[in-house]
Design an enzyme around this catalytic site. Sequence first.
Site, short mmCIF file in Angstrom:
data_model
loop_
_atom_site.label_atom_id
_atom_site.label_comp_id
_atom_site.label_asym_id
_atom_site.label_seq_id
_atom_site.Cartn_x
_atom_site.Cartn_y
_atom_site.Cartn_z
N GLU A 183 42.55 43.39 47.56
CA GLU A 183 42.93 43.17 48.95
C GLU A 183 44.06 44.13 49.28
O GLU A 183 44.94 44.39 48.46
CB GLU A 183 43.37 41.74 49.20
N CYS A 197 42.47 37.77 53.20
CA CYS A 197 42.75 37.43 54.59
C CYS A 197 42.53 38.60 55.55
O CYS A 197 42.35 38.37 56.75
CB CYS A 197 44.18 36.90 54.72
N ASN A 221 36.14 34.00 54.14
CA ASN A 221 37.14 34.00 53.08
C ASN A 221 38.04 32.78 53.23
O ASN A 221 38.65 32.59 54.28
CB ASN A 221 38.01 35.26 53.17
N GLU A 222 38.11 31.96 52.19
CA GLU A 222 39.10 30.89 52.10
C GLU A 222 39.10 30.01 53.36
O GLU A 222 40.15 29.61 53.85
CB GLU A 222 40.48 31.50 51.87
#
Length: 669
Positions: free
Chosen positions: A44, A237, A372-373
């Site tokens: 990331e 993120c 994502n998440e």
Amino acid sequence: MKRLLCSVIFCLTAMTMMAQNVMDVNTLKPGSAIQPTMYGVFFEDINFAADGGLYGELIKNRSFEFPQHLMGWQAFGCFELKNDGPFERCPNYVVLTAPGHKDRRTGLVNEGFFGIGIRRGAEYRFSVWAKAQGGKGGLLVQLIRESSMEERQELVTANITIESDTWKKYTATLTSPADEKHAKLRIFLKGDNAVAIEHVSLFPADTYKHRENGMRNDLAQALEDLHPGVFRFPGGCIVEGTDLDTRYQWKHSIGPVENRPLNQNRWEHTFSHRYYPDYYQSYGLGFFEFFQLSEDIGAEPLPIVNVGMACQYQNWEKECAHVPLNELQPYIDDCLDLIEFANGPADSKWGKVRADMGHPEPFHLKYIGVGNEQWGTFYYQRLEHFVKAIRAKYPQIKIVGSSGPVPEDIPDDKFKFAEGWKAMIRLKADLVDEHYYRDEQWFLGNGLRYDTYDRKGPKVFAGEYACHGKGKKWNHYETAILEAAFMTTLERNADIVHMATPAPLFAHVDGWQWRPDQIWYDNTDMFKTVSYYVQQLYATNRGTHVLPLTMKSGKGKHTKVLPVANQEGQNGLFASATYDKTTNEIVIKVANTSRTEQPVTFNLNGMKNGGTAQTMTLSHHDMDDENSIRQPELITPKQGTILVAARKKQAVLTDNLPPMSFRIYRVKK
């Protein structure tokens, strides 16, 4: 006689101690296969991991596209910024004009990312798109050092003749005469004619695999040295963005590098205590490069796409922050187009884009992550549409869904871990991405985490994890050992756990925002953390099949045969065993998380031959120590050997484990 009696008592006491931690390894019953994707890496762009890190570009804001167009640059003399340049999505450029006086200068200085790191004798490739007024002009390009007692600032100089009044790319090679961590690039206008410049670039000639738009060699090599089975990208993120306008858009990250638009990095403004207003994404490291890097390091690519939702942390569950269900189709199309870009034939729409970029063969994508998440009804509703579309067009692709940002249900917590798993089962996701950033006690107490998981549902992807020491959120030795201990449960449960990637991966020592991280670096040097070595030890000693490794507890009819996972009476030990059919070896991993030395005995049931086992050990005295730029190898694995005794019933390996240590044994079967 008294001395003899004492010796006998001492020997009996020692034998009793040695019998405290007796483990049985059944070498005749290889169990579940361990997936090649088991241990991998997750990238990331946080901590200046891409621009300023893995991506080899040394110039910040090379196309003048930052909102403050000259951020990263110092302009002097006569200059003008214009926005009708040759590249549609990067239109800005600078015109340098003669100042009209022989003792004045016009030009630019670029500061790089916390400076420009150069090494003595190394070559650097400078390039610029330029045009000259009247078809003739000149530039003087220099690498300089500003803070020095040396008489001259310049380290190396190159002259570039601009020979056209239309845009053209010009190049030069600069060979550094010295080591310098904080150099700068300076460009002087030469002559009386104005020169327009765009996309100013500087790369080390020695990039990874010598690619022109390549990676920083030492950092990419560190990834290859991990022998990862899977490579998850581009986040994290940043996939979501602070809002949907700043989400990662893979189509913006492909094609000619000069025409890839700037994107705001959602980590720019997240932490007020570690704030970097110049943190943007050039997209120079884009999806083509990610796929290519996956291929280079031997890992399965796992791209993550936006599910039509902005970052839930920053927007919580504001419906207005997410795409309405009836407007979701462009996001689904982006996902399907990505699969075609990776796998489609060279004459398909997106396969042709890949082929034109230099890779006519497909990348053989097998997995894709959607979201994502994320958690909650908003996510489940949107994911369902993606699943239906992917299954209809690409049924062979395995889909990774999310169980949210926490690894368990917490009272009054909106993340609802168990609910997320139920939704993934209902939607028939192939893998579920679990994240756990937790303290020491969590890692010590979760050695049996996956032993009771339902074997009939989706598989587990431990997509982000790290031990965050309580009050000690940095890369110290203790937390790395606890990660090593916890990973025995991943390996022991390889039938349900198919992927694991710690996070984050990279961090610049002058520009980090989040820690702990796996690999740290400045502009010229890097070091691998103890956590990195833990991952490397697992990946390079993976084995192909799980072997039963147990320890007896209790006596008589109350005897229990238990996995070794810091259970009662196991003295802080965690252990797992595998068989490697490629080398015909038994591989045992054991962590001692106690503060005292622990004697261990491994009964290798099914083996009678003795011999010598190869060992790799992580052991250190100070729990708060860590590797650093100055001491990159303060704590590293050490090789060794130990004898395996031949016995009538089974071979036996006996050892003493240092306090807070991790050791691997490889025994020829």
